[in-house]
Scaffold this active site. Structure first.
Site, PDB file in Angstrom:
ATOM      1  N   TYR A  40     -20.551  -0.144 -13.399  1.00 42.60           N
ATOM      2  CA  TYR A  40     -20.102  -1.535 -13.319  1.00 42.60           C
ATOM      3  C   TYR A  40     -20.941  -2.394 -14.253  1.00 42.60           C
ATOM      4  O   TYR A  40     -22.128  -2.114 -14.482  1.00 42.60           O
ATOM      5  CB  TYR A  40     -20.256  -2.074 -11.899  1.00 42.60           C
TER       6      TYR A  40
ATOM      7  N   ASP B 241     -13.019  -5.244  -4.996  1.00 46.23           N
ATOM      8  CA  ASP B 241     -12.776  -6.387  -4.127  1.00 46.23           C
ATOM      9  C   ASP B 241     -11.868  -7.413  -4.812  1.00 46.23           C
ATOM     10  O   ASP B 241     -11.576  -7.318  -6.010  1.00 46.23           O
ATOM     11  CB  ASP B 241     -14.096  -7.068  -3.758  1.00 46.23           C
TER      12      ASP B 241
END
Length: 328
Positions: free
Chosen positions: A127, A58
């Site tokens: 992540y 994003d």
């Protein structure tokens, strides 16, 4: 020919990975560089240069190691060789290194094995989210990669929440599906940790050996303790992540906003604004609502994408393309 391209980027200057008209994106930037070095017009309908990526990050999200693939004709690839006495793939790598902006770093370019798909062949993605809590100053060098939180976080409670995410679940409370997709994902690891304050040159310790610093201490207190315990004459130089609260999550794939929404929910638990029972209900009832929205993007980094053995790449891609469901 299919090429595998491995790269990294500082997401602060990009509106995410995916190309968007009029906006600076990672995909748009890298594809533009490819069009330049391969001398392919941007509007070429015969051989459009389009990247397929392992994970579409994003706006503001970073990547230490992102993976994508590109299909390109051998004659087109030959154009970038010029006067260099190297293979076309190596010539492309060298030219891209010089043509990409400073906030994009190229790890490697190589011929992809048969059956490789950067997105669908991936086994798992890792992540990490980084937080500076207790309202202590964030190192200015990390301001674009670390979120500052005023409250001191309860890491134990956050790990209790994170443990509920392990396994195959519908993460509809924390994510939105792609058209025709689902929010069912398998989380393989999810853990919070306060990074111990350590010296990067080994000047922490006593005469009998090194000493770990209490991970519950604040950064300034821990540094003072370390300095007092040191028997060396060198200056105590803390590693950059000393004292940060970090979240690592590994899953086969992630739905849109899933990681940042899970982080936000865990942080609310860690600030004692929400209970573990509340988090459990969010896992049990996969319904999106306001208190489980995504946290700021700056603290999130894609660290790694793992792939199976070459002989399993095609079968892995085929299985992932199938729509997932929860067992009865």
């Amino acid at each position: 020919m299919r090429l595998r391209i491995d790269l990294a980027y500082d997401g602060g200057g990009f509106h995410g990975w995916a190309k968007q008209p009029g906006l600076r994106t990672v995909q748009g930037t890298v594809e533009s560089a490819l069009q330049t070095v391969l001398r392919v017009p941007a509007d070429d309908a015969v051989e459009p240069l389009r990247l397929v990526v392992a994970g579409r990050t994003d706006t503001g999200v970073h990547a230490v190691h992102q993976v994508c693939h590109l299909d390109v004709g051998e004659q087109t690839l030959q154009r970038c060789v010029g006067h260099m006495d190297v293979s076309p793939v190596e010539a492309l790598r060298r030219r891209l290194v010089h043509d990409l902006p400073d906030d994009v770093s190229l790890h490697d370019v190589r011929v992809a094995p048969v059956g490789f798909d950067a997105r669908f062949s991936a086994l798992q993605r890792t992540y990490v989210y980084r937080i500076s809590d207790g309202d202590r100053p964030v190192d200015p060098r990390l301001r674009g990669f670390v979120l500052n939180v005023e409250d001191m976080l309860d890491v134990y409670a956050m790990n209790e929440a994170a443990a509920m995410t392990l396994g195959l679940h519908d993460f509809g409370s924390f994510a939105t599906p792609n058209p025709g997709g689902t929010t069912i994902r398998e989380v393989k690891q999810a853990v919070w940790k306060r990074v111990p304050v350590t010296d990067m040159f080994g000047y922490v310790g006593t005469e009998k050996g090194t000493k770990d610093i209490d991970s519950n201490e604040t950064s300034s207190a821990a540094r003072e303790t370390a300095a007092n315990n040191s028997t060396n004459t060198g200056y105590f130089v803390p590693s950059l992540e000393s004292g940060l609260v970090c979240f690592m999550i590994v899953a086969d794939a992630f739905a849109h906003n899933m990681v940042r929404s899970l982080v936000n929910a865990c942080v609310q638990v860690g600030r004692h604004r929400k209970s573990l029972e509340w988090f459990a209900q969010k896992m049990k009832n996969p319904v999106r609502e306001g208190s489980t929205g995504p946290i700021a993007a700056c603290g999130l980094t894609l660290e790694h994408v793992a792939y199976p053995a070459e002989t399993e790449l095609a079968s892995r891609a085929a299985s992932i393309r199938a729509r997932r469901t929860l067992p009865e």
